[in-house]
Design an enzyme around this catalytic site. Structure first.
Site, PDB file in Angstrom:
ATOM      1  N   ALA A 442     141.714  77.845  25.606  1.00  0.00           N
ATOM      2  CA  ALA A 442     141.589  76.378  25.616  1.00  0.00           C
ATOM      3  C   ALA A 442     141.651  75.781  24.215  1.00  0.00           C
ATOM      4  O   ALA A 442     140.866  74.910  23.862  1.00  0.00           O
ATOM      5  CB  ALA A 442     140.317  75.940  26.345  1.00  0.00           C
ATOM      6  N   HIS A 443     142.614  76.270  23.434  1.00  0.00           N
ATOM      7  CA  HIS A 443     142.818  75.762  22.071  1.00  0.00           C
ATOM      8  C   HIS A 443     144.278  75.349  21.856  1.00  0.00           C
ATOM      9  O   HIS A 443     144.933  75.815  20.925  1.00  0.00           O
ATOM     10  CB  HIS A 443     142.442  76.832  21.038  1.00  0.00           C
ATOM     11  CG  HIS A 443     141.024  77.285  21.123  1.00  0.00           C
ATOM     12  ND1 HIS A 443     140.632  78.584  20.842  1.00  0.00           N
ATOM     13  CD2 HIS A 443     139.883  76.618  21.457  1.00  0.00           C
ATOM     14  CE1 HIS A 443     139.323  78.691  20.986  1.00  0.00           C
ATOM     15  NE2 HIS A 443     138.843  77.515  21.372  1.00  0.00           N
TER      16      HIS A 443
END
Length: 509
Positions: A442-443
């Site tokens: 989730a980056h």
């Protein structure tokens, strides 16, 4: 929230998105009382001291469905869609993340290779954003908006502490501060958590005092359709309900997915893609073509439940290191020790995850739209492990996770390996098992990268200004020229601080 619906108001700046970057910009730019600022957020805007526990509790990474944009990837080659949590609330993804307060490394900025964007150039803004409880004053700040605490061994759960000890027993070093010169080793995290509260930018930068500024208007639960132009000059924004707002400059801070989608609906993207949707081309730029994210492998274990004292904090310790095939200076592997496991899937009703991530992936994904409807999320293809170098490194990471799990004292807690499972042994078997269940750290970054106007990949210049148009800027993780080897939140905040400072200084001249 103040909700000035008067379209005749002409703002100095309209900021689209109140997340890790947008909240910073709204706060800093409104410090000048003669500047009229409008911040538009798609999610809810809670009082700074009254976020619901689903958002405020650091024990709930990922938040809940109500405060999530609900992005999913396109199916992988194995058919699975990957959930891509993005915060839909004032504070953005800083309101739902793991709250690990770790910066990009000097090598990350060297990889960017942009003038004015070295680690030394950004360091003052890393210091400016934080109130640290410890650390070297040469690299840490002690009077910024965001409280950051270095966790100690006594803050860890027994399982996490055992992970740290076993990692050291395997041969890795103990690290005092991941923001220091040497970060190759294992350590408890620095966290932007106070008394169990995940302090997001909506709390830290848009506190009650800031929100009372007469020159700052915040409109929440408003979906931005597109940027309005006169020729090549951005003049305002259009909401999905038809309302229009106008400003001298528009700043998009909608995140790697959101900002890209707004750009595309506004006519900024590759000519061929826009023409397919009958969108008039304002600027032919490679929006969404160079996106990256960290691929994430869940090495999951069943624990002896009777040995587990507690399961909070869920995220608190990490190994940050180099693979055997890493490039010089790179720390290309994370192994994070977490209690983020659905315990009902463990035969002992207690599970644990070592999250293995390649932090400097080569594989590029993409973001695009297939409709002009702003209420429909853009498409995302992460294209994880497309590059063989990435695959080799995540396999090595999975093996290191197993090595740590087999070492006391951590091994004493482990009942059995659940994923990938002990039947999976060869590199070929590991590759298939990892790819079948690959997840996102989730980056996401780099859907609108910074760079020279003649670059084939760049969408914005070194101050976030969109090439070939006027009065439009992007400030969020989408402008990273390349992904960084850490969680992105703190670096996004520092980038927003730096560009806000640039804007303010340019007005003085």
């Amino acid at each position: 929230m103040k909700n000035s619906q008067n379209p005749s108001v002409n703002y100095d700046f309209i900021i689209v998105g109140g997340g890790s970057a947008g909240a910073v910009l709204a706060s800093r730019l409104s410090e000048k009382s003669n500047q009229n600022i409008l911040l538009i957020e798609g999610g809810k805007a809670y009082p700074a001291s009254d976020y619901p526990s689903a958002i405020s509790s650091a024990n709930n990474p990922g938040g809940d469905a109500e405060h999530n944009w609900g992005f999913q990837s396109e199916p992988t080659t194995y058919g699975n869609k990957i959930d891509l949590p993005r915060g839909k609330v004032l504070g953005g993804s800083s309101a739902i993340n793991g709250a690990a307060a770790v910066r990009a490394r000097s090598q990350d900025f060297k990889n960017w290779n942009l003038p004015g964007w070295s680690y030394e150039d950004v360091l003052p803004y890393f210091k400016k954003l934080e109130t640290s409880d410890s650390g070297d004053p040469a690299i840490h700040g002690f009077d910024g908006p965001l409280p950051i605490r270095q966790l100690g061994k006594n803050d860890l759960t027994a399982v996490q502490a055992a992970f740290v000890d076993s990692t050291i027993n395997v041969g890795y070093k103990a690290i005092e501060d991941y923001d220091g010169a040497d970060a190759n080793g294992v350590s408890p995290y620095r966290m932007n958590v106070l008394n169990g509260v995940r302090v997001n930018t909506g709390m830290a930068y848009l506190n009650d005092i800031v929100r009372k500024r007469k020159n700052l208007t915040i409109i929440s639960e408003a979906i931005v359709d597109r940027v309005l132009f006169e020729g090549k000059k951005a003049i305002g924004i259009l909401l999905e309900n038809g309302e229009q707002f106008f400003a001298n400059e528009i700043i998009l801070s909608g995140g790697t997915y959101g900002s890209a989608a707004i750009l595309l609906r506004s006519g900024i993207g590759t000519k061929s893609d826009l023409e397919q949707l009958d969108i008039p081309v304002i600027a032919n730029l490679p929006v969404g073509k160079n996106m990256k994210d960290h691929p994430f492998h869940y090495a999951a274990f069943a624990l002896h439940k009777e040995m587990v004292d507690k399961i909070t904090p869920p995220i608190a310790a990490n190994l940050w290191t180099s693979t055997s095939i890493s490039k010089e200076g790179e720390l290309d592997l994370h192994i994070t020790a977490t209690h983020l496991f659905p315990h009902e899937y463990s035969p002992t009703q207690m599970g644990f995850v070592l999250g293995v991530a390649v932090t400097t992936p080569n594989s590029k994904g993409k973001v695009w739209i297939e409709t002009k409807d702003p209420n429909i999320n853009p498409k995302v293809d992460l294209n994880f492990l497309d590059d063989e170098y990435d695959t080799k490194r995540i396999i090595e990471g999975a093996k290191i996770a197993r090595q740590i799990a087999a070492m006391p004292p951590f091994s004493n807690f482990i009942h059995s390996e659940l994923a990938p499972g002990i039947s999976v042994q060869t590199d070929e078997e590991l590759e298939i098992a990892i790819k079948q269940n690959i997840a996102s750290y989730a980056h996401p970054t780099s859907s609108a990268p910074m760079g020279d106007i003649n670059s084939k990949e760049a969408v914005v210049d070194l101050e976030g200004k969109v090439h070939h148009v006027e009065s439009l800027r992007i400030v969020d993780a989408s402008i990273f020229p390349d992904i960084i080897s850490a969680a992105t939140n703190i670096t996004v905040i520092a980038v927003a601080e730096k560009i806000a400072d640039t804007i303010i200084k340019s007005q003085v001249k």
